[in-house]
Design an enzyme around this catalytic site. Structure first.
Site, PDB file in Angstrom:
ATOM      1  N   SER A 136       0.862  -1.174   0.000  1.00 44.99           N
ATOM      2  CA  SER A 136       0.000   0.000   0.000  1.00 44.99           C
ATOM      3  C   SER A 136       0.899   1.225   0.000  1.00 44.99           C
ATOM      4  O   SER A 136       1.718   1.405   0.905  1.00 44.99           O
ATOM      5  CB  SER A 136      -0.860  -0.042   1.266  1.00 44.99           C
ATOM      6  OG  SER A 136      -1.525   1.177   1.443  1.00 44.99           O
ATOM      7  N   LYS A 162      -1.163  -0.861  -4.393  1.00 49.61           N
ATOM      8  CA  LYS A 162      -2.383  -0.114  -4.033  1.00 49.61           C
ATOM      9  C   LYS A 162      -1.975   1.324  -3.774  1.00 49.61           C
ATOM     10  O   LYS A 162      -1.072   1.592  -2.981  1.00 49.61           O
ATOM     11  CB  LYS A 162      -2.992  -0.764  -2.779  1.00 49.61           C
ATOM     12  CG  LYS A 162      -3.886   0.115  -1.952  1.00 49.61           C
ATOM     13  CD  LYS A 162      -4.606  -0.720  -0.902  1.00 49.61           C
ATOM     14  CE  LYS A 162      -4.745   0.026   0.409  1.00 49.61           C
ATOM     15  NZ  LYS A 162      -5.426  -0.783   1.436  1.00 49.61           N
ATOM     16  N   LEU A 163      -2.639   2.239  -4.465  1.00 45.72           N
ATOM     17  CA  LEU A 163      -2.329   3.662  -4.289  1.00 45.72           C
ATOM     18  C   LEU A 163      -3.375   4.288  -3.394  1.00 45.72           C
ATOM     19  O   LEU A 163      -4.580   4.171  -3.655  1.00 45.72           O
ATOM     20  CB  LEU A 163      -2.358   4.386  -5.640  1.00 45.72           C
ATOM     21  CG  LEU A 163      -1.492   3.820  -6.765  1.00 45.72           C
ATOM     22  CD1 LEU A 163      -1.708   4.660  -8.038  1.00 45.72           C
ATOM     23  CD2 LEU A 163      -0.018   3.826  -6.371  1.00 45.72           C
ATOM     24  N   LYS A 164      -2.931   4.988  -2.380  1.00 44.10           N
ATOM     25  CA  LYS A 164      -3.850   5.805  -1.602  1.00 44.10           C
ATOM     26  C   LYS A 164      -4.207   7.008  -2.460  1.00 44.10           C
ATOM     27  O   LYS A 164      -3.305   7.603  -3.081  1.00 44.10           O
ATOM     28  CB  LYS A 164      -3.149   6.274  -0.319  1.00 44.10           C
ATOM     29  CG  LYS A 164      -2.855   5.142   0.643  1.00 44.10           C
ATOM     30  CD  LYS A 164      -4.133   4.698   1.269  1.00 44.10           C
ATOM     31  CE  LYS A 164      -3.909   3.678   2.354  1.00 44.10           C
ATOM     32  NZ  LYS A 164      -5.181   3.263   2.953  1.00 44.10           N
ATOM     33  N   ASP A 189      -7.191   3.156  -3.009  1.00 45.39           N
ATOM     34  CA  ASP A 189      -7.888   3.170  -1.722  1.00 45.39           C
ATOM     35  C   ASP A 189      -8.158   4.616  -1.330  1.00 45.39           C
ATOM     36  O   ASP A 189      -7.224   5.405  -1.176  1.00 45.39           O
ATOM     37  CB  ASP A 189      -7.010   2.492  -0.664  1.00 45.39           C
ATOM     38  CG  ASP A 189      -7.695   2.410   0.694  1.00 45.39           C
ATOM     39  OD1 ASP A 189      -8.869   2.833   0.812  1.00 45.39           O
ATOM     40  OD2 ASP A 189      -7.047   1.917   1.641  1.00 45.39           O
ATOM     41  N   GLU A 214     -11.148   0.884  -3.418  1.00 44.56           N
ATOM     42  CA  GLU A 214     -11.449   0.513  -2.041  1.00 44.56           C
ATOM     43  C   GLU A 214     -12.054   1.689  -1.269  1.00 44.56           C
ATOM     44  O   GLU A 214     -11.550   2.810  -1.343  1.00 44.56           O
ATOM     45  CB  GLU A 214     -10.135   0.066  -1.382  1.00 44.56           C
ATOM     46  CG  GLU A 214     -10.326  -0.616  -0.052  1.00 44.56           C
ATOM     47  CD  GLU A 214      -8.991  -1.040   0.558  1.00 44.56           C
ATOM     48  OE1 GLU A 214      -7.955  -1.018  -0.146  1.00 44.56           O
ATOM     49  OE2 GLU A 214      -8.992  -1.380   1.752  1.00 44.56           O
ATOM     50  N   ASP A 239     -13.791  -1.749   3.158  1.00 41.39           N
ATOM     51  CA  ASP A 239     -12.872  -1.956   4.278  1.00 41.39           C
ATOM     52  C   ASP A 239     -13.552  -1.397   5.534  1.00 41.39           C
ATOM     53  O   ASP A 239     -14.221  -2.143   6.265  1.00 41.39           O
ATOM     54  CB  ASP A 239     -11.548  -1.238   3.956  1.00 41.39           C
ATOM     55  CG  ASP A 239     -10.559  -1.200   5.108  1.00 41.39           C
ATOM     56  OD1 ASP A 239     -10.818  -1.823   6.144  1.00 41.39           O
ATOM     57  OD2 ASP A 239      -9.498  -0.534   4.985  1.00 41.39           O
ATOM     58  N   LYS A 263      -9.751  -7.114   7.803  1.00 39.86           N
ATOM     59  CA  LYS A 263      -8.743  -6.789   8.815  1.00 39.86           C
ATOM     60  C   LYS A 263      -9.285  -7.379  10.090  1.00 39.86           C
ATOM     61  O   LYS A 263     -10.368  -6.969  10.553  1.00 39.86           O
ATOM     62  CB  LYS A 263      -8.601  -5.276   8.980  1.00 39.86           C
ATOM     63  CG  LYS A 263      -7.926  -4.589   7.805  1.00 39.86           C
ATOM     64  CD  LYS A 263      -7.909  -3.086   8.013  1.00 39.86           C
ATOM     65  CE  LYS A 263      -7.178  -2.414   6.864  1.00 39.86           C
ATOM     66  NZ  LYS A 263      -7.511  -0.972   6.797  1.00 39.86           N
ATOM     67  N   GLY A 291      -4.087  -4.457   6.039  1.00 42.21           N
ATOM     68  CA  GLY A 291      -3.014  -4.243   7.008  1.00 42.21           C
ATOM     69  C   GLY A 291      -3.225  -2.920   7.699  1.00 42.21           C
ATOM     70  O   GLY A 291      -3.890  -2.028   7.166  1.00 42.21           O
TER      71      GLY A 291
END
Ligand code: NPG
Length: 370
Positions: A136, A162-164, A189, A214, A239, A263, A291
């Protein structure tokens, strides 16, 4: 049956190798609560996934500490001999607070399994001994820095990036990464930073062949997620919105998502996490392991969970080097094929190093059964 004799809580802090920025804030160090329980037969460890501030969820470190100290631990001690599978019912008088509850349940389960010499992975029903790992990537100061970070992680072998994202830079950043790396598994995300009126952003993101988007919208709004999912091609993954197996069922039935991030801490522990896994499997919906920048204690716990059959996508279970120069445990090292081994020793299969744990500790409190 397990009788917990004592509980020790520690607040620990470890510097992160690089700041981690999401749409809700930035961290430069990992600060969390670690629980150690002592039963008649063994020691067990549980890591609380809450953070310094209540911005990912309503829980935060000092709140979790107080809930454990004032409510959960006294109830656990009063219950005497407990079956870990009944602990959730012992804690049920406390509403919510899944992260605090998970901390104790996981610690007791770890102790129980260590006493039996059985691994957590085997107890949960693991079907693999290695799990595919993604990474991430926090919101970077610039597109160039982002491309450099992504390139570094791909060179290490990570199987999914995964890119924020946050409003403003989203589409341009994703386009730049997709143009640089045409074939990779790429997801984004949003950590609930958007509204339904932003649907055009998600339509634009549809062009980049993303694995998923996400948690685009508010964490309490399954209905609006179902409306968004109907408007876009990319699979929505939830999530923050999924706090139980019941939430997962509702989200899937409503069409609010087609993928679920699990999670264990967010859903109240490993036993509920397995139920979320099972509900999703029943509907043919793939899950993956999220995570929370955990230390080796929490990450080993996650690796055991991620070995279950319906974890079909690479998780945010990255190597120690992605987070810390020095972990509380021995480092978890990524294999060249982008996997991490599932720990196979008793319980979570790892132990914190006593000296490193001590050095990272900011505060300790001990509780004994009367
Ligand atoms: O590799 O552990 C990791 C980080 C994965 O992005 C990640 N976690 O929103 O999912 C998230 C985010 C997070 C981290 C959220 C810490 C809250 C605290």
């Amino acid at each position: 049956m397990t009788r917990v004799r004592s509980l020790e809580l520690r607040l620990v802090a470890i510097p992160l190798v690089r700041p981690f920025r999401t749409s809700f804030g930035e961290s430069t160090e990992k600060v969390c609560v670690i629980a150690r329980v002592e039963t008649d037969d063994a020691l067990g460890w549980g890591e609380c996934v809450s953070d310094v501030e209540p911005n990912f969820s309503e829980e935060w470190n000092d709140g979790a500490w107080n809930v454990i100290r004032d409510f959960l631990a006294p109830a656990m001690f009063a219950a005497g001999d407990v079956d870990v599978e009944r602990l959730a019912s012992v804690f049920a008088f406390v509403r919510g607070n899944p992260m605090a509850k998970a901390t104790l349940e996981n610690a007791v389960l770890d102790a129980e399994l260590r006493a039996q010499g059985r691994s957590l992975a085997s107890y949960l029903g693991a079907v693999r001994d290695r799990v595919g790992c993604g990474v991430s990537v926090g919101i970077a100061p610039s597109t160039d820095v982002l491309l450099e970070q992504v390139g570094g992680y791909l060179a290490e072998g990570y199987r999914r990036i995964k890119l924020k994202i946050e409003p403003g830079t989203d589409v341009d950043r994703v386009r730049a990464v997709r143009e640089a790396y045409r074939e990779i598994l790429l997801s984004v995300d949003a950590n609930a930073a958007y509204r339904l009126t932003d649907v055009e952003v998600f339509r634009a993101l549809d062009e980049f062949g993303l694995l998923m988007v996400e948690q685009p919208l508010h964490h309490e709004d399954l209905w609006e997620h179902s409306l968004l999912q109907r408007e876009i091609r990319t699979d929505v993954c939830l999530d923050e919105s999924i706090r139980s197996a019941a939430d997962a069922r509702a989200a899937i039935e409503l069409g609010s998502c087609r993928i679920v991030n699990i999670k264990q801490g967010r859903v109240g522990g490993l036993l509920e996490a397995k139920r979320v896994h099972d509900v999703a499997a029943e509907f043919g919906v793939p899950v993956w392991c999220g995570g929370m920048l955990e230390t080796g204690i929490g990450r080993s716990t996650n690796l055991a969970l991620a070995a279950l059959p319906n974890f079909r996508l690479p998780g945010d279970t990255s190597a120690t080097s992605r987070y810390f120069a020095e972990d509380l445990t021995e480092p978890l090292v990524l294999e060249a094929d982008g996997t991490l081994p599932v720990p196979n020793g008793p319980g979570i299969g790892v132990d914190p190093d006593p000296a490193r744990l001590e050095a990272a500790t900011r505060r300790t409190e001990r509780f004994e059964k009367e």
